[in-house]
Design an enzyme around this catalytic site. Structure first.
Site, PDB file in Angstrom:
ATOM      1  N   ASP A   1      54.753 -38.276 -33.221  1.00 25.53           N
ATOM      2  CA  ASP A   1      54.234 -39.890 -33.134  1.00 25.53           C
ATOM      3  C   ASP A   1      53.514 -40.029 -31.860  1.00 25.53           C
ATOM      4  OD1 ASP A   1      56.318 -40.325 -32.894  1.00 25.53           O
ATOM      5  OD2 ASP A   1      57.211 -42.148 -33.285  1.00 25.53           O
ATOM      6  N   GLU A   2      53.625 -38.991 -31.147  1.00 23.97           N
ATOM      7  CA  GLU A   2      52.416 -40.127 -29.894  1.00 23.97           C
ATOM      8  C   GLU A   2      51.891 -38.955 -28.865  1.00 23.97           C
ATOM      9  OE1 GLU A   2      55.654 -42.045 -27.512  1.00 23.97           O
ATOM     10  OE2 GLU A   2      56.815 -42.472 -29.492  1.00 23.97           O
TER      11      GLU A   2
END
Length: 414
Positions: free
Chosen positions: A133-134
């Site tokens: 998610d990054e």
DNA sequence: TCTGGGGTCCTAGGACCC
DNA sequence: TCTGGGGTCCTAGGACCC
């Protein structure tokens, strides 16, 4: 260099906003919730588009969970009860039994993760992957990237992600990766936060040292013991003092980080160093009493790593195992072969030899298999490995002594 | 009723070679 | 007989991150 740090929020149920929610525990498909809805209201189709219509009562609660999982993430409402990432689910259930527990659904995450990164790369191609998610983005050369200090581009990225996936996204903009990541934390969720070098003292120095990416629980405790709690207090220490107390390398890094200095580039490509599979048992197992199931689990782990290597086109020559005992102490052993492999049988054989070098006087809770020193399966190195300079380890006298009693039974174990 | 799974990087000691 | 450094590879453990 100017960097963005962007992270998507994976909670996709608007009806749960403001409620204590944790994601963690066992893996389950998100479809289970939809399946329950189809049973409860068969007159409706219930597809992935209907997630927002699932009534809050249908979600499982933390107190219904049994098992050894940990919390992956928690909403602010749940954090207010003291629940946080990496905490055991059972402990979290004590603190906030009524919290909603969502399953970890890796298939879903992978799908949204891929989409999120594709969307960003279409807009700004220099992207560094930092997990599901990054990402970091170097937007120095993106046309229009400098407008309003990056805010225009950040808004475009945010909107594109939400339009396509329905996910919200937090973005930090700063002169380097370290600060961009910290900036993104200042305005979560779904926020944009722009940090200029001159904002350092006002916005960063009051924060806890732990907020720096690279200061973990151990380093933080050591800093606290020296009376250093905030990044500002860290910045006030002499570089030489930090180097003397935290080692020349880490000490210098601490000093740089506290002053917002970071010269790392956004790295768009990298090769894997190792691949591994591990599993924590439902109950602690004993090498002798649970011989059969351990053997099966061990074989399966080797097959899984082998399949992972083959699917991704890698071979490795350092085969290792990892054991975690019932007291949470862990041990690793590895051994380097004279050739590269991705073959399940070869991996199992080498890993089995590693296991023989472990003293199994305690029950074990985790078993893992790892293959390192990876190269591409079709590379020169893989096809023409250099002969070993160091012989593969055999049991040394020192290792063998404590194993005397168990060795006989362990001999044919794995 | 504690504490997942998949990674990276660093350190430190020993072996071995030059 | 005693005493060298470098450099590289291997192994074990640990900190840290997502």
């Amino acid at each position: 260099m100017d960097a963005f740090y962007a992270s998507v929020e994976l909670l996709r149920y608007p009806q749960l906003k403001g409620l204590p929610v944790v994601i963690g525990g066992g893996r389950r498909r998100e479809d289970d919730l939809l399946a329950r809805m189809r049973l409860a209201q068969p007159e409706r189709e219930w597809t992935a588009h209907d997630l927002a219509d699932i009534p809050v009562d249908m979600f499982p609660r933390l107190n219904s969970y049994t098992g050894r999982g940990v919390i992956t993430t928690a909403t602010y409402a749940a954090r207010a009860f003291g629940v946080g990432s990496a905490m055991g689910v059972m402990k979290a259930a004590q603190l906030c039994p009524q919290a909603i527990l969502l399953p970890v659904d890796f298939e879903q995450y992978r799908h949204y993760s891929r989409r999120f990164k594709e969307i960003v790369r279409d807009i700004a191609p220099v992207v560094e992957d930092r997990g599901v998610d990054e990402i970091y983005i170097d937007f120095t050369n993106v046309p229009g990237g400098q407008r309003e200090g990056g805010r225009v581009l950040a808004r475009l990225i945010q909107k594109s992600i939400t339009d396509d996936t329905g996910l919200t996204c937090s973005i930090g903009v700063a002169p380097n990766k370290l600060l961009a990541k910290m900036a993104s934390e200042l305005n979560k969720p779904n926020g944009i936060s722009i940090l200029q070098p001159e904002d350092l003292t006002e916005k960063i120095w009051p924060l806890a040292c732990r907020k720096i990416n690279g200061i973990g629980p151990k380093a933080d405790a050591k800093l606290q013991a020296q009376g250093i709690h905030t990044i500002g207090e860290l910045a006030a220490r002499e570089r030489s003092w930090l180097m003397a107390n935290f080692g020349p390398s880490y000490g210098a890094w601490l000093h740089d980080a506290a002053h917002g200095t970071d010269t790392r580039d956004v790295v768009t490509e990298s090769e894997p160093v190792s691949m591994s599979r591990e599993t924590t048992f439902e109950k602690d197992l004993h090498v002798l009493h649970d011989k059969q199931s351990l053997g099966e689990i061990f074989t399966r782990l080797c097959q899984q790593v082998a399949a992972d290597l083959q699917r991704k086109g890698y071979v490795g020559k350092t085969i290792g195992i990892k054991i975690r005992f019932d007291n949470f102490q862990s041990a690793t052993r590895d051994s380097t072969l004279g050739f590269y492999t991705s073959d399940a049988k070869a991996i199992r054989q080498a890993a089995g030899m590693c296991l023989k070098r472990i003293d199994f006087k305690r029950r074990i809770r985790l078993l893992g298999v790892r293959v390192g020193s990876l190269v591409k399966a079709d590379s020169d190195q893989a096809l023409h490995p250099v002969p070993l300079k160091v012989l593969p380890s055999v049991l040394t006298a020192k290792e063998a002594a404590p194993l005397k009693d168990l060795r006989h039974e362990q001999a044919d174990l794995f």
